[in-house]
Design a protein around this motif. Structure first.
Motif, PDB file in Angstrom:
ATOM      1  N   TYR B 214       0.832  -1.205   0.000  1.00  0.00           N
ATOM      2  CA  TYR B 214       0.000   0.000   0.000  1.00  0.00           C
ATOM      3  C   TYR B 214       0.868   1.258   0.000  1.00  0.00           C
ATOM      4  O   TYR B 214       0.534   2.246  -0.661  1.00  0.00           O
ATOM      5  N   ALA B 215       1.980   1.205   0.737  1.00  0.00           N
ATOM      6  CA  ALA B 215       2.918   2.339   0.710  1.00  0.00           C
ATOM      7  C   ALA B 215       3.440   2.538  -0.706  1.00  0.00           C
ATOM      8  O   ALA B 215       3.566   3.679  -1.188  1.00  0.00           O
ATOM      9  N   LEU B 218       0.626   4.149  -2.911  1.00  0.00           N
ATOM     10  CA  LEU B 218       0.414   5.571  -2.641  1.00  0.00           C
ATOM     11  C   LEU B 218       1.598   6.399  -3.137  1.00  0.00           C
ATOM     12  O   LEU B 218       1.431   7.536  -3.582  1.00  0.00           O
ATOM     13  N   GLU B 222       1.740   9.457  -6.001  1.00  0.00           N
ATOM     14  CA  GLU B 222       2.496  10.717  -5.883  1.00  0.00           C
ATOM     15  C   GLU B 222       3.370  10.961  -7.106  1.00  0.00           C
ATOM     16  O   GLU B 222       3.627  12.106  -7.473  1.00  0.00           O
TER      17      GLU B 222
END
Lengths: 300, 300
Positions: B214-215, B218, B222
């Motif tokens: 998930y990091a 995300l 960005e």
């Protein structure tokens, strides 16, 4: 950013919601294993009423037996003067006072209003500092509350300002107690903390309840975090927060940090072994993934 | 960044490693449920040899029954000309060709060398475009390989350059097939892709095998990601990658996106229901966390 402190909170937040009560010896072993793996800050005990949190009974006995290793700092959670007195007798190195940011949760968790909680934390910081201890204040439910929902970041900023004016703790910790936060909130709160508590190091406490915990931790690091809380095996939760399962796991966080060339001084495989041991002790499977998946593969 | 495409890969990557074989009707239901929840791109089928991946049998029957809704695009995985012919007959809207970035994995997964894989993908893109289909090339094991370990990002950059020069697909997807990646790698690869394939939208495919998925997603957002792959319930894995369990879950990703004010047009609760249905069909508990934890709490 090339280094960060890993604060092992397994012995405190990791255990406090577990039904199987660990013996004093087992708690000491958990702490010793984390120290052996290289952890240098351990939230080892909580000086709360053991009738409310039975797993936290025997804090004094635990502290009497933990390995006193040069450079290792033991943190005790302290809510009031009575807890601080116990912490001083037990010879912890640091205290962590807690302010709950919302009224309903504060009354249920701390038995007081938010204002009273802030005042109590300021008193604890003053008295602990006078006694020579390092001080942290954690602001719980900074990212959302199970009772009141949204928590305005500006309100967290105001709590930070009041704590800074009132006591200037050595560290401010922002906690996503129920695991609802996202990286955008981390950035907002990091900016507010830097503005309202300039120069005070930031520590962050994340739960992975909704699979955002590791993203939040890595974002906090980008924002200059001095310390990140994590729990061996990813055990943990809050007895008063519904569904607040799962601190981020120390070994899983460490995998991400190691692979990002962020040094912690901690050995991931030591933590994986400790998690397996803890899972056996708690008669539960380990929530963390690294023990199952293994580290980054070597070339064959 | 205020919006991103969610590509539902549950019907393909989510299912292909599962032991219980779903019926054609069940596969169609899974796809229909994702469309009903608002998903507009679905990797619905794979035109691989069903002897190698039994769960992917019946791609033509699935495509004959999926709801043809305005604005919904169905993707078929295609490895070669034979697969493309099947894809054209089945009337998918897009093809996804795969290049495996490392030799050993390529030989095991595709039965060819990396160079042969690149050439095959270029051919598929040319022929598919000529037939009027949208084209993606996915580069598998871009973040690490179970057989050869580290994968140099510069090598991924070279593969991207060769694909761009050879065929300029409509989209390039970077896949962390075995779930070893971290956000720092995402940033490096996003920069390389932008340099070697300027103007070609980036799509990303993450597994949460080590709690970094998930990091990574995300972070990709960005970096300007056009599309993110995820799988309903977080089911999934690769039959040829040891321990490559767990695509990132669509509903958990959506929680993070919703809370970050990133619009997708997809309803998280529809995905949670679909995941529960899929778990019952596969006789497995749902790996995703949102169904258990619930969404962000309302004020009481």
């Amino acid at each position: 950013m090339t280094s960060v402190q890993l604060v092992e909170v397994g012995p405190r937040d990791g255990l406090q919601n577990e039904q199987i009560l660990l013996s004093i010896d087992d708690k000491v072993e958990l702490i010793s294993r984390s120290v052996d793996a290289g952890v240098r800050r351990v939230e080892a005990v909580s000086f709360v009423n053991p009738k409310r949190v039975p797993q936290m009974a025997g804090a004094e006995e635990v502290m009497a037996q933990v390995p006193r290793v040069d450079g290792v700092s033991y943190i005790g959670l302290v809510l009031n003067r009575r807890g601080l007195d116990r912490a001083l007798t037990a010879a912890v190195d640091e205290v962590n006072a807690v302010v709950v940011a919302t009224e309903e949760f504060s009354r249920r968790n701390q038995g007081c209003s938010v204002d009273e909680g802030i005042a109590a934390a300021i008193d604890v910081v003053h008295d602990a500092r006078e006694a020579g201890l390092r001080t942290t204040v954690t602001i719980a439910v900074s990212f959302g509350c199970p009772f009141s929902g949204e928590v305005a970041p500006e309100w967290i900023g105001e709590i930070i300002a009041r704590l800074t004016d009132g006591a200037a703790p050595d560290e401010i910790a922002l906690a996503d107690t129920i695991g609802v936060g996202v990286p955008a909130q981390v950035r907002t709160l990091a900016d507010l903390a830097a503005a309202h508590a300039p120069g005070i190091p930031q520590r962050w406490h994340f739960h992975n309840t909704r699979n955002t915990g590791y993203a939040n931790a890595l974002t906090a690091l980008e924002c200059g975090a001095g310390a990140l809380d994590a729990s061996i095996g990813g055990f943990g939760g809050c007895p008063f927060a519904p569904a607040a399962t799962g601190n981020i796991a120390s070994e899983d966080l460490l995998y991400a940090l190691d692979r990002s060339n962020v040094t912690t001084g901690v050995d991931m495989y030591g933590l994986i072994e400790a998690a397996e041991w803890l899972g056996r002790s708690l008669e539960k499977s380990v929530p963390a993934l690294l023990g199952r998946a293994g580290g980054f593969p070597d070339a064959r």
